[in-house]
Motif scaffolding. Sequence first.
Motif, mmCIF file in Angstrom:
data_model
loop_
_atom_site.group_PDB
_atom_site.id
_atom_site.type_symbol
_atom_site.label_atom_id
_atom_site.label_comp_id
_atom_site.label_asym_id
_atom_site.label_seq_id
_atom_site.Cartn_x
_atom_site.Cartn_y
_atom_site.Cartn_z
ATOM 1 N N THR A 96 12.534 23.570 -6.304
ATOM 2 C CA THR A 96 13.556 23.525 -5.255
ATOM 3 C C THR A 96 14.210 24.893 -5.132
ATOM 4 O O THR A 96 14.060 25.756 -5.998
ATOM 5 C CB THR A 96 14.638 22.483 -5.609
ATOM 6 N N TYR A 122 3.461 32.443 -0.130
ATOM 7 C CA TYR A 122 4.062 31.102 -0.195
ATOM 8 C C TYR A 122 3.596 30.256 0.983
ATOM 9 O O TYR A 122 3.450 30.725 2.111
ATOM 10 C CB TYR A 122 5.590 31.191 -0.159
ATOM 11 N N HIS A 123 3.350 28.997 0.699
ATOM 12 C CA HIS A 123 3.065 28.015 1.734
ATOM 13 C C HIS A 123 3.685 26.698 1.299
ATOM 14 O O HIS A 123 3.722 26.387 0.093
ATOM 15 C CB HIS A 123 1.560 27.857 1.938
ATOM 16 N N PRO A 124 4.178 25.909 2.227
ATOM 17 C CA PRO A 124 4.778 24.621 1.853
ATOM 18 C C PRO A 124 3.754 23.725 1.157
ATOM 19 O O PRO A 124 2.570 23.726 1.505
ATOM 20 C CB PRO A 124 5.213 24.032 3.202
ATOM 21 N N THR A 125 4.225 22.990 0.191
ATOM 22 C CA THR A 125 3.359 22.070 -0.537
ATOM 23 C C THR A 125 3.985 20.678 -0.550
ATOM 24 O O THR A 125 5.169 20.519 -0.235
ATOM 25 C CB THR A 125 3.164 22.535 -1.992
ATOM 26 N N LYS A 128 10.478 30.918 -1.625
ATOM 27 C CA LYS A 128 9.830 30.760 -0.323
ATOM 28 C C LYS A 128 9.599 32.100 0.383
ATOM 29 O O LYS A 128 8.918 32.152 1.409
ATOM 30 C CB LYS A 128 10.659 29.838 0.566
ATOM 31 N N THR A 169 7.777 19.766 -7.815
ATOM 32 C CA THR A 169 7.790 20.874 -6.859
ATOM 33 C C THR A 169 9.110 21.628 -6.980
ATOM 34 O O THR A 169 10.180 21.006 -7.015
ATOM 35 C CB THR A 169 7.614 20.344 -5.423
#
Length: 359
Positions: free
Chosen positions: A233, A246-249, A241, A231
């Motif tokens: 960084t 964008y969405h958290p994964t 982000k 993932t």
Amino acid sequence: MDLAAEENKRRADRWIKGIKVGEGTFANVYKGTEKVTGRQVAIKKIKIGEMKDGLDMTALREVKFLQELRHPNIIELCDVFSVKQNINLVLEFLDTDLEAIIRDKDLIIQQADVKSWMLMTLRGLEYLHRNGVLHRDLKPNNLLISADGLTKIADFGLAREFGDPGQRMTCQVITRWYRPPELLWGSRHYSSSVDMWSVGTICVELVWRAPFLPGETDLDQLKRTFEMMGTPTDDEWPGHKELPDYHPTAMHPKQPWWTIIAPLGAEGVECVREMLKYDPKARLTAEQALQHRFFSVLPRPTAPRLLPKPKAELRPRALAPDEFTGKPRVENGNSMKRKAESPAVEPSDGKRVARRLFV
């Protein structure tokens, strides 16, 4: 008959249209011959009358770019004419492609062969980018191969001029398996780096002999990418982000995925990893890639005429799924596989079927 109609008739009479070798929703492709010289060509008939929602602009762009671009590693447009509501593109005939080579397990691919195919692809791509053109659909079956082994970039239906930093473009481009993460997260401002991600994935596929990141949906594509490569960084991809979609994964640790391309040697691994950096600004450009030491250290790239080529006649490629719905298209009542995917089971009736070209 007006002058334009007379000119179109004159152009059409120059060519003999033969058997159909490809069929798609908005285009058919025929094998053709030039009457005077006997030269083989491919005649792509674009069915403008059946297009909706601006797809006619796609056809016009393809004509525009092919008329303007001239390079040994880009397919040649020999002629263009219209008949009724159809635009006909006469293209040089190229009898195989890189996808056929990848899926022909009887062929042995050496490091020098991969180096040669990548070198020719990058030369064509550097020419495009230097002239302000994004291809936006690089994949193995859009890299066609001539009888003398030259690799040529084809299918400019999604190509687009670029250069203005504020320019907004659609993110629904590039076949999903070869699409970079920034487009999957909805970036509308991008440049040549999207094509470079595609080249990197194609290079991995050449070595692995299977698609590198074969996602079934956009979300699955991101998931497969992060599971394989880790993932991203904030340090390695600043600002990701802030992308529109964008969405958290889930956080996945980095895996040493590059071991699968170890046959390319340390220089080749380094080159491909530089193409597949998450941060688009950090990826190699085509010009930088051509200067990479991978292409200057031994072994030298194989001469095009000595590159391996499939001996069997190629089978037709399946239709791609609708990228906007994620559902496979249906032909004759049957769900079709992705265009970028090799069939799991080859037909057993022994019939030799012509492939789908340029559609």
